[in-house]
Design an enzyme around this catalytic site. Structure first.
Site, PDB file in Angstrom:
ATOM      1  N   ASP A 110       0.804  -1.434   0.038  1.00  0.00           N
ATOM      2  CA  ASP A 110      -0.409  -0.202   0.009  1.00  0.00           C
ATOM      3  C   ASP A 110       0.986   1.261   0.010  1.00  0.00           C
ATOM      4  O   ASP A 110       0.611   1.812   0.171  1.00  0.00           O
ATOM      5  CB  ASP A 110      -0.976   0.539   1.279  1.00  0.00           C
ATOM      6  CG  ASP A 110      -1.688  -1.119   1.178  1.00  0.00           C
ATOM      7  OD1 ASP A 110      -2.382  -1.490   0.560  1.00  0.00           O
ATOM      8  OD2 ASP A 110      -1.870  -1.447   2.196  1.00  0.00           O
ATOM      9  N   GLU A 139     -11.929  -1.443  -3.115  1.00  0.00           N
ATOM     10  CA  GLU A 139     -11.281  -0.687  -1.516  1.00  0.00           C
ATOM     11  C   GLU A 139      -9.661   0.504  -2.087  1.00  0.00           C
ATOM     12  O   GLU A 139     -10.358   0.705  -3.459  1.00  0.00           O
ATOM     13  CB  GLU A 139     -11.134  -1.568  -0.530  1.00  0.00           C
ATOM     14  CG  GLU A 139      -9.490  -2.637  -1.406  1.00  0.00           C
ATOM     15  CD  GLU A 139      -9.636  -3.699  -0.516  1.00  0.00           C
ATOM     16  OE1 GLU A 139      -9.667  -3.677   0.709  1.00  0.00           O
ATOM     17  OE2 GLU A 139      -9.258  -4.540  -0.207  1.00  0.00           O
TER      18      GLU A 139
END
Length: 327
Positions: A47, A214
């Site tokens: 991420d 997401e």
């Protein structure tokens, strides 16, 4: 009906643990997608959010550690730089027994660096997004400012995976994971936190459970706002099915549609990047904008290294029709 389980894992800043295979289906191999650019040094990341700081160095913050940090002089060779924080803020314990932050988002505005991040636990939307500020943006210089926004088990959304953008004189934060997908809320520019009583908009979802979308990232290009999002399952090593899709809107609050006109609220989204060859499950993306050039940053799982998550970088090219591609 399946219950959504949070599919993030803690990645150590100097190594990678075993990744839990929650959805054991292989990512589609397709050589039409470009390989990530070659990098050296500390490649392990999850991420990522990247920025070039005022001191000329590139910094990448990520899931893992107390928000893991990497530094680079040229965006090619990366070194481990510890963590954003020396110790976790006490309030994190209310949302994570292990004080384990996820999916940071780094921005700079009004001469200050702002670092947004999520704190939660697997299998729950009892979650919160926090924010910290720094004058330099360097690891170890962050002052935590507390909770920005939170969600509870009674809410139809999950307060993780923040993406903050200034648009039309206002400050906005897209967020969300599974449950009902991607949401957006207005922030107070003075505090960087959600305005009390602010309406929560809806940007993207899937037509059926578990609403597997997401990790939003919103960027402005030309007259449109582009919503990049990760679809399907992360955090399962070489069994991950993550892929990156994109839609656009003339308004930051939507509606976002793909190039065929299908709304992202109805499962639309152009496929920008998917797994191919040994590069499995790209996602957890952000966009680095620098000198008129945009770069897609993401993690992928390396099939030649036991599914270790690594940093992927690809230049974004914008077509005459305004739609992005990667090369």
């Amino acid at each position: 009906m399946r219950t959504r389980r949070r599919t993030r894992t803690r990645i150590a800043t100097v190594g990678a643990g075993a990744l839990l295979a929650l959805l054991p289906t292989l990512a589609r191999a397709d050589t039409a997608y470009p390989d990530p650019q070659e990098i050296t040094g500390q490649e392990i990341i999850h991420d990522p959010t990247l920025m070039r700081l005022k001191n000329g160095k590139y910094v990448a913050y990520s899931t893992g550690g107390i928000i893991g940090a990497r530094l680079s002089d040229d965006r090619k060779h990366w070194q481990d730089a510890g963590n954003a924080f020396a110790a976790p803020p006490a309030w994190w314990k209310d949302y994570s027994a292990t004080s384990d932050p996820w999916a940071p988002d780094l921005i700079r505005r009004d001469g200050t660096y702002w670092l947004y991040y999520a704190v939660s636990s697997w299998g729950t939307n009892h979650s919160a997004i926090g924010v910290a500020t720094s004058a330099s943006g360097m690891p170890g210089t962050w002052e935590d400012r507390g909770k920005v926004f939170s969600s509870e088990k009674t809410d139809p959304y999950n307060a993780i995976d923040a993406s903050v953008i200034k648009a039309d004189g206002k400050l906005w934060m897209a967020f969300g994971s599974y449950w009902s997908g991607i949401r957006i809320v207005e922030l107070d520019p003075d505090t960087g936190k959600a305005r009390p009583g602010a309406q929560i908009g809806h940007l993207a979802t899937r037509p059926d459970l578990p609403y597997a979308v997401e990790g939003p990232e919103i960027v402005r290009h030309g007259r449109y706002y582009y919503l990049f999002a990760s679809y399907d399952a992360c955090c399962a090593g070489t069994d991950s099915t993550y892929r990156i899709r994109v839609g656009r809107s003339a308004s930051v609050t939507g509606p976002y549609k793909d190039s065929t006109g299908k709304p992202m609220l109805e499962g639309g989204g152009d496929l920008l990047l998917a797994g191919h060859g040994t590069f499995i499950g790209p996602g957890g993306q952000s966009v680095l904008s620098e000198g008129g050039r945009d770069t897609l940053a993401y993690h992928y799982y390396d099939a030649t290294d036991s599914g270790t998550p690594k940093l992927g970088l690809n230049e974004i090219s914008w077509g005459a029709d305004g739609w992005p591609d990667v090369r």
